[in-house]
Each structure stands twice: as C-alpha cells, then as structure tokens.
Design an enzyme around this catalytic site. Structure first.
Site, PDB file in Angstrom:
ATOM      1  N   PRO A   9       0.790  -1.235   0.000  1.00 14.43           N
ATOM      2  CA  PRO A   9       0.000   0.000   0.000  1.00 14.43           C
ATOM      3  C   PRO A   9       0.823   1.287   0.000  1.00 14.43           C
ATOM      4  O   PRO A   9       1.834   1.380   0.700  1.00 14.43           O
ATOM      5  CB  PRO A   9      -0.800  -0.089   1.303  1.00 14.43           C
ATOM      6  CG  PRO A   9      -0.821  -1.519   1.656  1.00 14.43           C
ATOM      7  CD  PRO A   9       0.401  -2.144   1.082  1.00 14.43           C
ATOM      8  N   ASN A  10       0.354   2.230  -0.765  1.00 18.18           N
ATOM      9  CA  ASN A  10       0.890   3.596  -0.850  1.00 18.18           C
ATOM     10  C   ASN A  10       2.230   3.715  -1.594  1.00 18.18           C
ATOM     11  O   ASN A  10       2.717   4.822  -1.804  1.00 18.18           O
ATOM     12  CB  ASN A  10       1.022   4.239   0.548  1.00 18.18           C
ATOM     13  CG  ASN A  10      -0.332   4.305   1.249  1.00 18.18           C
ATOM     14  OD1 ASN A  10      -1.282   4.854   0.682  1.00 18.18           O
ATOM     15  ND2 ASN A  10      -0.436   3.758   2.437  1.00 18.18           N
ATOM     16  N   ARG A  17       4.809  11.058  -2.109  1.00 16.47           N
ATOM     17  CA  ARG A  17       4.544  10.775  -0.706  1.00 16.47           C
ATOM     18  C   ARG A  17       5.811  10.941   0.145  1.00 16.47           C
ATOM     19  O   ARG A  17       6.852  10.372  -0.187  1.00 16.47           O
ATOM     20  CB  ARG A  17       4.068   9.324  -0.671  1.00 16.47           C
ATOM     21  CG  ARG A  17       4.154   8.659   0.619  1.00 16.47           C
ATOM     22  CD  ARG A  17       4.019   7.148   0.467  1.00 16.47           C
ATOM     23  NE  ARG A  17       3.786   6.606   1.780  1.00 16.47           N
ATOM     24  CZ  ARG A  17       4.179   5.425   2.193  1.00 16.47           C
ATOM     25  NH1 ARG A  17       4.791   4.605   1.362  1.00 16.47           N
ATOM     26  NH2 ARG A  17       3.952   5.032   3.408  1.00 16.47           N
ATOM     27  N   TYR A  22      11.165   8.928   1.772  1.00 17.46           N
ATOM     28  CA  TYR A  22      11.309   7.922   0.712  1.00 17.46           C
ATOM     29  C   TYR A  22      12.061   8.416  -0.525  1.00 17.46           C
ATOM     30  O   TYR A  22      12.369   7.624  -1.412  1.00 17.46           O
ATOM     31  CB  TYR A  22       9.919   7.382   0.322  1.00 17.46           C
ATOM     32  CG  TYR A  22       9.209   6.736   1.487  1.00 17.46           C
ATOM     33  CD1 TYR A  22       9.704   5.571   2.059  1.00 17.46           C
ATOM     34  CD2 TYR A  22       8.068   7.308   2.046  1.00 17.46           C
ATOM     35  CE1 TYR A  22       9.080   4.984   3.149  1.00 17.46           C
ATOM     36  CE2 TYR A  22       7.423   6.722   3.134  1.00 17.46           C
ATOM     37  CZ  TYR A  22       7.939   5.564   3.685  1.00 17.46           C
ATOM     38  OH  TYR A  22       7.325   4.986   4.759  1.00 17.46           O
ATOM     39  N   ASN A  74       7.991  -5.679  -0.651  1.00 17.81           N
ATOM     40  CA  ASN A  74       7.908  -4.602   0.322  1.00 17.81           C
ATOM     41  C   ASN A  74       6.425  -4.487   0.681  1.00 17.81           C
ATOM     42  O   ASN A  74       5.667  -3.843  -0.036  1.00 17.81           O
ATOM     43  CB  ASN A  74       8.426  -3.285  -0.270  1.00 17.81           C
ATOM     44  CG  ASN A  74       8.354  -2.157   0.756  1.00 17.81           C
ATOM     45  OD1 ASN A  74       7.822  -2.324   1.855  1.00 17.81           O
ATOM     46  ND2 ASN A  74       8.899  -1.000   0.387  1.00 17.81           N
ATOM     47  N   ALA A  77       3.032  -0.751   4.892  1.00 18.00           N
ATOM     48  CA  ALA A  77       2.433  -0.729   6.235  1.00 18.00           C
ATOM     49  C   ALA A  77       1.957  -2.119   6.674  1.00 18.00           C
ATOM     50  O   ALA A  77       1.940  -2.425   7.874  1.00 18.00           O
ATOM     51  CB  ALA A  77       1.268   0.254   6.255  1.00 18.00           C
ATOM     52  N   GLU A  98      12.710  -9.565   1.770  1.00 12.06           N
ATOM     53  CA  GLU A  98      11.900  -8.439   2.282  1.00 12.06           C
ATOM     54  C   GLU A  98      12.703  -7.149   2.116  1.00 12.06           C
ATOM     55  O   GLU A  98      13.884  -7.103   2.467  1.00 12.06           O
ATOM     56  CB  GLU A  98      11.609  -8.677   3.774  1.00 12.06           C
ATOM     57  CG  GLU A  98      10.904  -7.520   4.456  1.00 12.06           C
ATOM     58  CD  GLU A  98      10.751  -7.730   5.980  1.00 12.06           C
ATOM     59  OE1 GLU A  98      11.269  -8.742   6.512  1.00 12.06           O
ATOM     60  OE2 GLU A  98      10.142  -6.864   6.618  1.00 12.06           O
ATOM     61  N   HIS A 100      12.727  -2.790   2.514  1.00 10.02           N
ATOM     62  CA  HIS A 100      12.150  -1.514   2.955  1.00 10.02           C
ATOM     63  C   HIS A 100      13.064  -0.389   2.523  1.00 10.02           C
ATOM     64  O   HIS A 100      14.290  -0.502   2.637  1.00 10.02           O
ATOM     65  CB  HIS A 100      11.960  -1.474   4.471  1.00 10.02           C
ATOM     66  CG  HIS A 100      11.015  -2.523   4.940  1.00 10.02           C
ATOM     67  ND1 HIS A 100       9.656  -2.428   4.735  1.00 10.02           N
ATOM     68  CD2 HIS A 100      11.229  -3.715   5.544  1.00 10.02           C
ATOM     69  CE1 HIS A 100       9.082  -3.516   5.199  1.00 10.02           C
ATOM     70  NE2 HIS A 100      10.010  -4.313   5.679  1.00 10.02           N
ATOM     71  N   ARG A 107      12.629   4.387  13.054  1.00 12.00           N
ATOM     72  CA  ARG A 107      11.387   5.171  12.973  1.00 12.00           C
ATOM     73  C   ARG A 107      10.465   4.840  14.165  1.00 12.00           C
ATOM     74  O   ARG A 107      10.932   4.356  15.178  1.00 12.00           O
ATOM     75  CB  ARG A 107      10.724   4.907  11.610  1.00 12.00           C
ATOM     76  CG  ARG A 107      11.608   5.367  10.442  1.00 12.00           C
ATOM     77  CD  ARG A 107      10.935   5.158   9.112  1.00 12.00           C
ATOM     78  NE  ARG A 107       9.738   5.987   8.983  1.00 12.00           N
ATOM     79  CZ  ARG A 107       8.815   5.815   8.021  1.00 12.00           C
ATOM     80  NH1 ARG A 107       8.982   4.869   7.121  1.00 12.00           N
ATOM     81  NH2 ARG A 107       7.774   6.603   7.966  1.00 12.00           N
TER      82      ARG A 107
HETATM   83  C1  DQA Z   1       8.137   0.955   4.190  1.00 16.10           C
HETATM   84  C2  DQA Z   1       8.129   1.181   5.711  1.00 16.10           C
HETATM   85  C3  DQA Z   1       6.735   0.996   6.280  1.00 16.10           C
HETATM   86  O1  DQA Z   1       6.747   1.187   7.683  1.00 16.10           O
HETATM   87  C4  DQA Z   1       5.797   2.009   5.669  1.00 16.10           C
HETATM   88  O2  DQA Z   1       4.471   1.813   6.144  1.00 16.10           O
HETATM   89  C5  DQA Z   1       5.842   2.021   4.174  1.00 16.10           C
HETATM   90  C6  DQA Z   1       7.115   1.833   3.494  1.00 16.10           C
HETATM   91  C7  DQA Z   1       9.506   1.261   3.547  1.00 16.10           C
HETATM   92  O3  DQA Z   1       9.708   0.855   2.423  1.00 16.10           O
HETATM   93  O4  DQA Z   1      10.338   1.920   4.184  1.00 16.10           O
HETATM   94  O5  DQA Z   1       4.831   2.283   3.523  1.00 16.10           O
HETATM   95  O6  DQA Z   1       7.840  -0.410   3.931  1.00 16.10           O
END
Ligand code: DQA
Length: 157
Positions: A9-10, A17, A22, A74, A77, A98, A100, A107
């Site tokens: 998501p997102n 964003r 990011y 990835n 959230a 995995e 990120h 964080r």
């Molecule tokens: C994320 C870290 C997550 O906590 C966050 O909700 C994201 C992006 C990252 O790539 O750093 O949407 O997965």
C-alpha cells in the site's frame, strides 16, 4: 528464472509521498531499474502493486503456479500487521527477500515489528531505492545457487 516484485500500500505514491523519507524516485523509475538489471543478468521479472491486503495474498499464492522462482516484497504498512501475508509467504516455500526503503528500526516503534522478517530468506532495509536493487542482487544470487545445486544433483543421478 522468474522473479516477482510485490509492492504494498501507498508505494504507488512514491515520488509524491513523504519525499523527505522515501526520496524523489517514482515506483516506475525503481521498477525500470530493476527490469534493466534483471534482464542484463538473464532473469525474467514481473511487478505487482496493490493497496489491498487480499490482492497481495493472491499475488503471493499465484507464485505457486505462474513460474515465479523467487519473490521480492515490500509489504509497506502491512509489514507490521499482516498475518495473512506472513502465512502466504510461508505457504509458497520459495526464496523471499523483504525490502524496505526507509530504516524502519530508526522510525516509530510500531514499525520496528515485522510480521514476515522471521519467515523470509533475508531483508534489506534503509537504502532508499537501492534497497530494491540490493534485494534483486541477493535474489539473483540465491536463484543462481539453487540452479547450480540442481544441476549438480542432476549430474549425480
Ligand atoms: C516501508 C516502511 C513501512 O513502515 C511504511 O508503512 C511504508 C514503506 C519502507 O519501504 O520503508 O509504507 O515499507
């Protein structure tokens, strides 16, 4: 061999964003770079992004039948909450990296827990778009090793 990259998501809003966290790269830019590197190394690569947990579970499950050899994911959230994504990863029994972009350990506390970290092959965190690039390098290496082991096994028989 085929690698599937799943974005949660997102992540479709990368570049717009929270650019301070990011960075300015768009998801499309990240995918293009991954596609170039995968192709240069003789791998097929496929991308999937969804804002919906069930669709991500479906995409993971489809890896059982669509020729995917390894997953880069990835879950965004959903990393911190999703038992169903964890169970899908466990179910497919394939190598999973995995990824990120941000350093989640640095964080908010709720981001420190990953529901999948202990069931994936390994994780790469905190390098921005480079996290995906490093994830791909790791996955290609893992798959090459599996291929070599299978070839050796075949010679013995
Ligand atoms: C994320 C870290 C997550 O906590 C966050 O909700 C994201 C992006 C990252 O790539 O750093 O949407 O997965």
């Amino acid at each position: 061999m085929k690698i599937k990259v799943i974005h949660g998501p997102n992540l479709n809003l990368l570049g717009v964003r929270e650019v301070n966290i990011y960075g300015p790269a768009k998801l499309e830019d990240i995918n293009k770079n991954l596609e170039m590197v995968a192709k240069q190394n003789g791998f097929e690569i496929e991308f999937f992004q969804s804002n919906h947990e069930g669709d991500i579970v479906d995409a993971i499950q489809e890896s059982l039948t669509d020729g995917t050899d390894g997953l880069i994911i990835n879950p965004a959230a959903l990393t911190h909450t999703s038992v169903s994504i964890r169970d899908a990863i466990t179910a497919i029994q394939k190598p999973v990296v995995e990824v990120h972009m941000s350093n989640v350990a640095a964080r908010e506390e709720f981001r420190h827990k990953s529901m999948i970290s202990d069931v994936v092959t390994g994780n790469i965190t905190g390098f921005g778009p480079l996290s995906y690039h490093l994830g791909l390098i790791a996955m290609m290496e893992i798959l090459n090793q599996i291929k070599m082991a299978q070839a050796q096994q075949g010679q013995k028989q």
